[in-house]
Design a protein around this motif. Structure first.
Motif, PDB file in Angstrom:
ATOM      1  N   ILE A   1       0.846  -1.193   0.000  1.00 51.89           N
ATOM      2  CA  ILE A   1       0.000   0.000   0.000  1.00 51.89           C
ATOM      3  C   ILE A   1       0.877   1.237   0.000  1.00 51.89           C
ATOM      4  O   ILE A   1       1.938   1.265   0.620  1.00 51.89           O
ATOM      5  CB  ILE A   1      -0.951   0.006   1.218  1.00 51.89           C
ATOM      6  CG1 ILE A   1      -1.960   1.146   1.139  1.00 51.89           C
ATOM      7  CG2 ILE A   1      -0.193   0.060   2.519  1.00 51.89           C
ATOM      8  CD1 ILE A   1      -3.050   1.065   2.188  1.00 51.89           C
ATOM      9  N   CYS A   2       0.413   2.227  -0.722  1.00 54.17           N
ATOM     10  CA  CYS A   2       1.022   3.549  -0.691  1.00 54.17           C
ATOM     11  C   CYS A   2      -0.062   4.485  -0.179  1.00 54.17           C
ATOM     12  O   CYS A   2      -1.196   4.451  -0.668  1.00 54.17           O
ATOM     13  CB  CYS A   2       1.466   3.954  -2.098  1.00 54.17           C
ATOM     14  SG  CYS A   2       2.175   5.603  -2.167  1.00 54.17           S
ATOM     15  N   GLY A   3       0.250   5.255   0.842  1.00 56.35           N
ATOM     16  CA  GLY A   3      -0.760   6.120   1.424  1.00 56.35           C
ATOM     17  C   GLY A   3      -0.240   7.506   1.727  1.00 56.35           C
ATOM     18  O   GLY A   3       0.970   7.743   1.775  1.00 56.35           O
ATOM     19  N   LYS A   4      -1.196   8.413   1.885  1.00 51.44           N
ATOM     20  CA  LYS A   4      -0.879   9.771   2.314  1.00 51.44           C
ATOM     21  C   LYS A   4      -1.752  10.065   3.530  1.00 51.44           C
ATOM     22  O   LYS A   4      -2.980  10.124   3.437  1.00 51.44           O
ATOM     23  CB  LYS A   4      -1.141  10.779   1.200  1.00 51.44           C
ATOM     24  CG  LYS A   4      -0.707  12.183   1.585  1.00 51.44           C
ATOM     25  CD  LYS A   4      -0.808  13.135   0.410  1.00 51.44           C
ATOM     26  CE  LYS A   4      -0.246  14.497   0.783  1.00 51.44           C
ATOM     27  NZ  LYS A   4      -0.326  15.410  -0.368  1.00 51.44           N
ATOM     28  N   HIS A   5      -1.102  10.200   4.679  1.00 55.71           N
ATOM     29  CA  HIS A   5      -1.775  10.496   5.938  1.00 55.71           C
ATOM     30  C   HIS A   5      -2.351  11.907   5.894  1.00 55.71           C
ATOM     31  O   HIS A   5      -1.863  12.765   5.161  1.00 55.71           O
ATOM     32  CB  HIS A   5      -0.770  10.346   7.093  1.00 55.71           C
ATOM     33  CG  HIS A   5      -1.393  10.384   8.434  1.00 55.71           C
ATOM     34  ND1 HIS A   5      -1.498  11.538   9.173  1.00 55.71           N
ATOM     35  CD2 HIS A   5      -1.965   9.399   9.178  1.00 55.71           C
ATOM     36  CE1 HIS A   5      -2.100  11.263  10.316  1.00 55.71           C
ATOM     37  NE2 HIS A   5      -2.387   9.966  10.348  1.00 55.71           N
ATOM     38  N   LYS A   6      -3.355  12.179   6.705  1.00 53.81           N
ATOM     39  CA  LYS A   6      -3.964  13.516   6.722  1.00 53.81           C
ATOM     40  C   LYS A   6      -2.965  14.597   7.118  1.00 53.81           C
ATOM     41  O   LYS A   6      -3.150  15.764   6.804  1.00 53.81           O
ATOM     42  CB  LYS A   6      -5.188  13.544   7.625  1.00 53.81           C
ATOM     43  CG  LYS A   6      -4.901  13.364   9.094  1.00 53.81           C
ATOM     44  CD  LYS A   6      -6.174  13.354   9.902  1.00 53.81           C
ATOM     45  CE  LYS A   6      -5.886  13.190  11.380  1.00 53.81           C
ATOM     46  NZ  LYS A   6      -7.089  13.161  12.185  1.00 53.81           N
ATOM     47  N   SER A   7      -1.861  14.213   7.774  1.00 53.24           N
ATOM     48  CA  SER A   7      -0.812  15.174   8.143  1.00 53.24           C
ATOM     49  C   SER A   7       0.018  15.603   6.931  1.00 53.24           C
ATOM     50  O   SER A   7       0.797  16.541   7.027  1.00 53.24           O
ATOM     51  CB  SER A   7       0.121  14.542   9.180  1.00 53.24           C
ATOM     52  OG  SER A   7       0.870  13.482   8.583  1.00 53.24           O
ATOM     53  N   GLY A   8      -0.145  14.867   5.821  1.00 52.28           N
ATOM     54  CA  GLY A   8       0.648  15.145   4.629  1.00 52.28           C
ATOM     55  C   GLY A   8       1.787  14.164   4.430  1.00 52.28           C
ATOM     56  O   GLY A   8       2.382  14.102   3.356  1.00 52.28           O
ATOM     57  N   LYS A   9       2.110  13.397   5.456  1.00 53.73           N
ATOM     58  CA  LYS A   9       3.186  12.412   5.370  1.00 53.73           C
ATOM     59  C   LYS A   9       2.763  11.259   4.461  1.00 53.73           C
ATOM     60  O   LYS A   9       1.652  10.746   4.572  1.00 53.73           O
ATOM     61  CB  LYS A   9       3.515  11.875   6.765  1.00 53.73           C
ATOM     62  CG  LYS A   9       4.625  10.862   6.781  1.00 53.73           C
ATOM     63  CD  LYS A   9       4.882  10.344   8.176  1.00 53.73           C
ATOM     64  CE  LYS A   9       5.970   9.274   8.102  1.00 53.73           C
ATOM     65  NZ  LYS A   9       6.142   8.582   9.346  1.00 53.73           N
ATOM     66  N   VAL A  10       3.668  10.852   3.575  1.00 51.71           N
ATOM     67  CA  VAL A  10       3.405   9.691   2.727  1.00 51.71           C
ATOM     68  C   VAL A  10       4.107   8.471   3.314  1.00 51.71           C
ATOM     69  O   VAL A  10       5.104   8.599   4.021  1.00 51.71           O
ATOM     70  CB  VAL A  10       3.844   9.918   1.259  1.00 51.71           C
ATOM     71  CG1 VAL A  10       3.028  11.033   0.632  1.00 51.71           C
ATOM     72  CG2 VAL A  10       5.323  10.220   1.151  1.00 51.71           C
ATOM     73  N   TYR A  11       3.576   7.302   3.028  1.00 52.09           N
ATOM     74  CA  TYR A  11       4.146   6.079   3.575  1.00 52.09           C
ATOM     75  C   TYR A  11       3.860   4.907   2.642  1.00 52.09           C
ATOM     76  O   TYR A  11       2.982   4.989   1.783  1.00 52.09           O
ATOM     77  CB  TYR A  11       3.597   5.787   4.972  1.00 52.09           C
ATOM     78  CG  TYR A  11       2.111   5.542   5.002  1.00 52.09           C
ATOM     79  CD1 TYR A  11       1.602   4.243   4.887  1.00 52.09           C
ATOM     80  CD2 TYR A  11       1.207   6.594   5.133  1.00 52.09           C
ATOM     81  CE1 TYR A  11       0.242   4.009   4.910  1.00 52.09           C
ATOM     82  CE2 TYR A  11      -0.153   6.355   5.158  1.00 52.09           C
ATOM     83  CZ  TYR A  11      -0.628   5.076   5.051  1.00 52.09           C
ATOM     84  OH  TYR A  11      -1.978   4.850   5.070  1.00 52.09           O
ATOM     85  N   THR A  12       4.609   3.848   2.837  1.00 50.86           N
ATOM     86  CA  THR A  12       4.349   2.583   2.173  1.00 50.86           C
ATOM     87  C   THR A  12       4.302   1.497   3.236  1.00 50.86           C
ATOM     88  O   THR A  12       4.840   1.667   4.337  1.00 50.86           O
ATOM     89  CB  THR A  12       5.430   2.225   1.129  1.00 50.86           C
ATOM     90  OG1 THR A  12       6.703   2.139   1.793  1.00 50.86           O
ATOM     91  CG2 THR A  12       5.490   3.273   0.030  1.00 50.86           C
TER      92      THR A  12
END
Length: 125
Positions: free
Chosen positions: A83-94
């Protein structure tokens, strides 16, 4: 097996589409059991709450999966996912992991175990 193949796409689409959310929920039995980091939750109401919380915490998500395979000697299916995501804080993660699922006689998902490689993924859920 058809419901498993629809699962990830509908999960991603349900963030912005009420129809996709309803279609996603309809993949599952009313008495769904799901496991997040070893924590057991039951019932479609808890599943809906989990999905809703995911989309409150993230502004975008995209799943990829390898395909559901029958686990020999069991009544379960398994797939590896990323999964690739973008948290509501703006931080992206995998994140990567695997899902283990069971279907009932009607083809509904009645059991889903999410096993992320990083066990912090669902700590607050």
């Amino acid at each position: 097996m058809n419901n498993l193949n629809k699962y990830f796409d509908l999960f991603d689409q349900s963030r912005t589409s009420e129809q996709a959310f309803n279609n996603l929920i309809n993949l599952f039995s009313e008495d769904i059991t799901f496991i997040l980091n070893g924590k057991k939750k039951e019932g479609i109401h808890n599943w809906k709450a989990f999905v809703t919380k995911i989309y409150e915490e993230n502004v975008d998500l995209k799943h990829m999966y390898e395909g559901w395979l029958s686990v020999e000697g069991t009544d379960t299916y398994q797939t590896n996912w990323a999964i690739c995501g973008k948290h509501k804080s703006g931080k992206v993660y995998t994140q990567t992991g695997k899902d283990i699922a069971k279907l009932n006689d009607q083809g509904e998902i009645c059991y889903l175990e999410n096993v992320p490689d990083n066990t912090d993924l669902f700590k607050g859920y």
